[in-house]
Scaffold this motif. Structure first.
Motif, PDB file in Angstrom:
ATOM      1  N   GLY A 145      -9.852   2.341 -11.025  1.00  0.00           N
ATOM      2  CA  GLY A 145      -9.611   2.760 -12.409  1.00  0.00           C
ATOM      3  C   GLY A 145      -8.248   2.257 -12.845  1.00  0.00           C
ATOM      4  N   GLU A 146      -8.013   2.313 -14.173  1.00  0.00           N
ATOM      5  CA  GLU A 146      -6.796   1.655 -14.667  1.00  0.00           C
ATOM      6  C   GLU A 146      -5.798   2.574 -15.352  1.00  0.00           C
ATOM      7  N   GLY A 147      -5.907   3.853 -15.088  1.00  0.00           N
ATOM      8  CA  GLY A 147      -4.940   4.769 -15.702  1.00  0.00           C
ATOM      9  C   GLY A 147      -3.545   4.510 -15.151  1.00  0.00           C
ATOM     10  N   PRO A 148      -2.508   5.097 -15.773  1.00  0.00           N
ATOM     11  CA  PRO A 148      -1.131   4.855 -15.320  1.00  0.00           C
ATOM     12  C   PRO A 148      -0.924   5.257 -13.858  1.00  0.00           C
ATOM     13  N   GLN A 149      -1.685   6.250 -13.394  1.00  0.00           N
ATOM     14  CA  GLN A 149      -1.544   6.689 -11.995  1.00  0.00           C
ATOM     15  C   GLN A 149      -2.172   5.666 -11.034  1.00  0.00           C
ATOM     16  N   SER A 150      -3.025   4.811 -11.575  1.00  0.00           N
ATOM     17  CA  SER A 150      -3.796   3.914 -10.700  1.00  0.00           C
ATOM     18  C   SER A 150      -3.027   2.666 -10.297  1.00  0.00           C
ATOM     19  N   LEU A 151      -2.054   2.277 -11.119  1.00  0.00           N
ATOM     20  CA  LEU A 151      -1.391   0.990 -10.884  1.00  0.00           C
ATOM     21  C   LEU A 151      -0.780   0.883  -9.491  1.00  0.00           C
ATOM     22  N   TYR A 152      -0.184   1.990  -9.032  1.00  0.00           N
ATOM     23  CA  TYR A 152       0.420   2.000  -7.701  1.00  0.00           C
ATOM     24  C   TYR A 152      -0.645   1.684  -6.651  1.00  0.00           C
ATOM     25  N   PHE A 153      -1.812   2.302  -6.789  1.00  0.00           N
ATOM     26  CA  PHE A 153      -2.879   2.111  -5.790  1.00  0.00           C
ATOM     27  C   PHE A 153      -3.485   0.712  -5.882  1.00  0.00           C
ATOM     28  N   ILE A 154      -3.622   0.204  -7.102  1.00  0.00           N
ATOM     29  CA  ILE A 154      -4.109  -1.175  -7.268  1.00  0.00           C
ATOM     30  C   ILE A 154      -3.145  -2.131  -6.567  1.00  0.00           C
ATOM     31  N   ASP A 155      -1.852  -1.897  -6.800  1.00  0.00           N
ATOM     32  CA  ASP A 155      -0.846  -2.788  -6.209  1.00  0.00           C
ATOM     33  C   ASP A 155      -0.887  -2.742  -4.685  1.00  0.00           C
ATOM     34  N   LYS A 156      -1.035  -1.545  -4.145  1.00  0.00           N
ATOM     35  CA  LYS A 156      -1.107  -1.398  -2.677  1.00  0.00           C
ATOM     36  C   LYS A 156      -2.364  -2.091  -2.129  1.00  0.00           C
ATOM     37  N   GLU A 157      -3.455  -1.971  -2.869  1.00  0.00           N
ATOM     38  CA  GLU A 157      -4.716  -2.593  -2.442  1.00  0.00           C
ATOM     39  C   GLU A 157      -4.563  -4.121  -2.425  1.00  0.00           C
ATOM     40  N   VAL A 158      -3.974  -4.653  -3.497  1.00  0.00           N
ATOM     41  CA  VAL A 158      -3.792  -6.115  -3.571  1.00  0.00           C
ATOM     42  C   VAL A 158      -2.814  -6.576  -2.486  1.00  0.00           C
ATOM     43  N   GLU A 159      -1.810  -5.769  -2.211  1.00  0.00           N
ATOM     44  CA  GLU A 159      -0.849  -6.103  -1.145  1.00  0.00           C
ATOM     45  C   GLU A 159      -1.585  -6.217   0.202  1.00  0.00           C
ATOM     46  N   ALA A 160      -2.483  -5.260   0.451  1.00  0.00           N
ATOM     47  CA  ALA A 160      -3.237  -5.274   1.715  1.00  0.00           C
ATOM     48  C   ALA A 160      -4.180  -6.482   1.771  1.00  0.00           C
ATOM     49  N   ILE A 161      -4.817  -6.783   0.646  1.00  0.00           N
ATOM     50  CA  ILE A 161      -5.723  -7.950   0.600  1.00  0.00           C
ATOM     51  C   ILE A 161      -4.920  -9.224   0.849  1.00  0.00           C
ATOM     52  N   ASN A 162      -3.743  -9.298   0.223  1.00  0.00           N
ATOM     53  CA  ASN A 162      -2.890 -10.478   0.397  1.00  0.00           C
ATOM     54  C   ASN A 162      -2.488 -10.649   1.862  1.00  0.00           C
ATOM     55  N   ALA A 163      -2.134  -9.549   2.522  1.00  0.00           N
ATOM     56  CA  ALA A 163      -1.732  -9.618   3.930  1.00  0.00           C
ATOM     57  C   ALA A 163      -2.902 -10.114   4.780  1.00  0.00           C
ATOM     58  N   ALA A 164      -4.122  -9.659   4.436  1.00  0.00           N
ATOM     59  CA  ALA A 164      -5.307 -10.089   5.197  1.00  0.00           C
ATOM     60  C   ALA A 164      -5.567 -11.582   4.977  1.00  0.00           C
ATOM     61  N   VAL A 165      -5.422 -12.043   3.735  1.00  0.00           N
ATOM     62  CA  VAL A 165      -5.643 -13.471   3.430  1.00  0.00           C
ATOM     63  C   VAL A 165      -4.622 -14.317   4.193  1.00  0.00           C
ATOM     64  N   GLN A 166      -3.368 -13.850   4.183  1.00  0.00           N
ATOM     65  CA  GLN A 166      -2.292 -14.573   4.850  1.00  0.00           C
ATOM     66  C   GLN A 166      -2.541 -14.652   6.368  1.00  0.00           C
ATOM     67  N   ALA A 167      -2.953 -13.537   6.946  1.00  0.00           N
ATOM     68  CA  ALA A 167      -3.225 -13.499   8.391  1.00  0.00           C
ATOM     69  C   ALA A 167      -4.357 -14.463   8.731  1.00  0.00           C
ATOM     70  N   ASN A 168      -5.363 -14.484   7.866  1.00  0.00           N
ATOM     71  CA  ASN A 168      -6.511 -15.375   8.073  1.00  0.00           C
ATOM     72  C   ASN A 168      -6.081 -16.852   8.014  1.00  0.00           C
ATOM     73  N   GLU A 169      -5.211 -17.142   7.036  1.00  0.00           N
ATOM     74  CA  GLU A 169      -4.720 -18.530   6.898  1.00  0.00           C
ATOM     75  C   GLU A 169      -3.922 -18.942   8.134  1.00  0.00           C
ATOM     76  N   GLN A 170      -3.075 -18.014   8.601  1.00  0.00           N
ATOM     77  CA  GLN A 170      -2.254 -18.339   9.784  1.00  0.00           C
ATOM     78  C   GLN A 170      -3.121 -18.559  11.009  1.00  0.00           C
ATOM     79  N   GLU A 171      -4.192 -17.776  11.097  1.00  0.00           N
ATOM     80  CA  GLU A 171      -5.121 -17.910  12.214  1.00  0.00           C
ATOM     81  C   GLU A 171      -5.789 -19.295  12.178  1.00  0.00           C
ATOM     82  N   GLN A 172      -6.164 -19.713  10.950  1.00  0.00           N
ATOM     83  CA  GLN A 172      -6.830 -21.015  10.807  1.00  0.00           C
ATOM     84  C   GLN A 172      -5.891 -22.175  11.145  1.00  0.00           C
TER      85      GLN A 172
END
Ligand code: OFO
Length: 174
Positions: A145-172
């Protein structure tokens, strides 16, 4: 050996990849301004990745004894309405790039340019992954959801996705 037409088309793709790199850099800047550090990290990494996509074509063109040209890059937009809009525009942009890659594959086939057709397969796969990634992030944004309370959680989710993408790239790369 590649044709004049293919040389020109690959130089146009160099420009598209360079624009994508700058577009994501602008998005990283917007995210930082909004205090969305996880999203900013995501777009800084995406921007570097697009530069790598550009350089891969650049080296290929020169390797084929043609002339890779450094493109003039248009300034991308810097203002966005929401984090959702940023990712929607990213997906739309990736879909455009996918079409451009498909057009290049068609040209390579029409010219019986097997080397370039083979080279482009890496991009076909990369575009499938990038579109999938952006769709996944948009799905998560919708779920959170996109309420003002949600932005923190969206950001944390994207941060985690980014870390996973980065780890995958390093593995490759390893
Ligand atoms: Fe170069 O893959 Fe995105 O645009």
């Amino acid at each position: 050996m590649i044709s004049d037409k293919m040389e020109q088309a690959l130089n146009q793709q160099i420009e598209k990849e360079a624009y994508a790199s700058f577009l994501y850099l602008a998005m990283a800047s917007w995210c930082e301004q909004q205090g969305l550090s996880g999203c900013a990290q995501f777009f800084f990494r995406q921007s570097d990745e697009e530069r790598m996509h550009m350089l891969k074509i650049f080296h290929y063109v020169n390797e084929m004894d043609r002339f890779a040209l450094t493109p003039a890059v248009a300034q991308p937009p810097h203002e966005y309405e929401s984090v959702r809009q940023v990712f929607e525009r990213t997906l739309a942009h990736e879909m455009e790039v996918t079409q451009a890659i498909y057009d290049l594959v068609e040209l390579a086939r029409a010219e019986k340019d097997h080397a370039t057709e083979h080279f482009l397969q890496w991009y076909v796969e990369e575009q499938r992954e990038e579109e999938g990634l952006m769709r996944m992030i948009l799905d998560r944004i919708k779920l959170i959801g996109e309420g003002p309370q949600s932005l923190y959680f969206i950001d944390k989710e994207v941060e985690a996705i980014n870390a996973a993408v980065q780890a995958n790239e390093q593995e490759q790369e390893a």
